[in-house]
Design a protein around this motif. Structure first.
Motif, PDB file in Angstrom:
ATOM      1  N   LYS A  42      -8.156 -10.431 -19.887  1.00  0.00           N
ATOM      2  CA  LYS A  42      -6.783 -10.715 -20.293  1.00  0.00           C
ATOM      3  C   LYS A  42      -6.683 -11.092 -21.770  1.00  0.00           C
ATOM      4  N   VAL A  43      -7.805 -10.974 -22.505  1.00  0.00           N
ATOM      5  CA  VAL A  43      -7.813 -11.289 -23.935  1.00  0.00           C
ATOM      6  C   VAL A  43      -8.535 -10.192 -24.713  1.00  0.00           C
ATOM      7  N   SER A  44      -8.140 -10.043 -25.963  1.00  0.00           N
ATOM      8  CA  SER A  44      -8.829  -9.143 -26.883  1.00  0.00           C
ATOM      9  C   SER A  44      -8.605  -9.702 -28.282  1.00  0.00           C
ATOM     10  N   ALA A  45      -9.075  -8.990 -29.307  1.00  0.00           N
ATOM     11  CA  ALA A  45      -8.923  -9.469 -30.673  1.00  0.00           C
ATOM     12  C   ALA A  45      -8.685  -8.298 -31.615  1.00  0.00           C
ATOM     13  N   ILE A  46      -7.988  -8.602 -32.693  1.00  0.00           N
ATOM     14  CA  ILE A  46      -7.690  -7.621 -33.734  1.00  0.00           C
ATOM     15  C   ILE A  46      -8.448  -7.994 -34.996  1.00  0.00           C
ATOM     16  N   PHE A  47      -8.988  -6.955 -35.641  1.00  0.00           N
ATOM     17  CA  PHE A  47      -9.753  -7.127 -36.872  1.00  0.00           C
ATOM     18  C   PHE A  47      -9.248  -6.137 -37.916  1.00  0.00           C
ATOM     19  N   GLY A  48      -9.491  -6.398 -39.182  1.00  0.00           N
ATOM     20  CA  GLY A  48      -9.090  -5.490 -40.254  1.00  0.00           C
ATOM     21  C   GLY A  48      -9.063  -6.210 -41.591  1.00  0.00           C
ATOM     22  N   MET A 109      -6.045 -13.218 -32.151  1.00  0.00           N
ATOM     23  CA  MET A 109      -6.427 -13.269 -30.737  1.00  0.00           C
ATOM     24  C   MET A 109      -5.238 -12.856 -29.883  1.00  0.00           C
ATOM     25  N   LEU A 110      -5.443 -11.837 -29.062  1.00  0.00           N
ATOM     26  CA  LEU A 110      -4.411 -11.375 -28.131  1.00  0.00           C
ATOM     27  C   LEU A 110      -4.669 -12.029 -26.790  1.00  0.00           C
ATOM     28  N   MET A 111      -3.673 -12.726 -26.268  1.00  0.00           N
ATOM     29  CA  MET A 111      -3.841 -13.431 -25.003  1.00  0.00           C
ATOM     30  C   MET A 111      -2.770 -13.001 -24.018  1.00  0.00           C
ATOM     31  N   GLY A 112      -3.183 -12.864 -22.756  1.00  0.00           N
ATOM     32  CA  GLY A 112      -2.257 -12.426 -21.725  1.00  0.00           C
ATOM     33  C   GLY A 112      -1.951 -10.946 -21.846  1.00  0.00           C
ATOM     34  N   LEU A 113      -3.011 -10.117 -21.902  1.00  0.00           N
ATOM     35  CA  LEU A 113      -2.788  -8.678 -22.007  1.00  0.00           C
ATOM     36  C   LEU A 113      -1.908  -8.191 -20.867  1.00  0.00           C
TER      37      LEU A 113
END
Length: 144
Positions: A42-48, A109-113
């Motif tokens: 239910k979580v992921s992450a963004i980078f750049g 941080m992406l939470m609650g996909l």
């Protein structure tokens, strides 16, 4: 993410101001990607990379993505053998410099996909900056 009234009003003013402003932004982005995670996550992450060509510091105030309930600014920090994620209210992009969002450091941080991410897919997000206003991104999903 708990948003106090003062910050909510500031964000609303920034968004409103920049909707009518000429979008000649000194903030540019490149090499953005979101981490592919297992279907049960239910979580992921963004980078750049965020680049600031202005002679004035700018600040990333918030992020929002259609794929998650919330998006928070975080710093991953290793203290001894323990890794911690520390919520950040803002992220500074120094004048004439860049901020790199990467594993083990700053990231979104992406939470609650709300749905499963698919390799070679993409997500839509917006980044809200103090000076540059809103920047909209289509971010590819990558397995890395």
């Amino acid at each position: 993410m708990k948003l106090d009234l003062k910050r909510a009003v500031a964000l609303a003013i920034i968004v409103q101001t920049n909707l009518f402003a000429h979008s000649d932004s000194s903030i540019t982005t490149e090499n953005f990607w979101v981490r592919l995670v297992p279907p049960s996550s239910k979580v992921s992450a963004i980078f750049g990379e965020i680049h600031n060509s202005s002679s004035k510091d700018d600040f990333l105030l918030a992020a929002s993505c259609e794929v998650s309930k919330t998006a928070q600014l975080h710093l991953s920090k290793k203290e001894g053998s323990v890794s911690k994620m520390i919520h950040q209210d803002t992220l500074k992009i120094p004048a004439k410099s860049s901020l790199i969002l990467k594993k083990g450091s700053y990231h979104v941080m992406l939470m609650g996909l709300k749905r499963q991410l698919s390799e070679s897919g993409q997500i839509s997000c917006s980044l809200s900056f103090q000076e540059a206003g809103l920047i909209y991104l289509k971010i590819p999903v990558k397995k890395q």
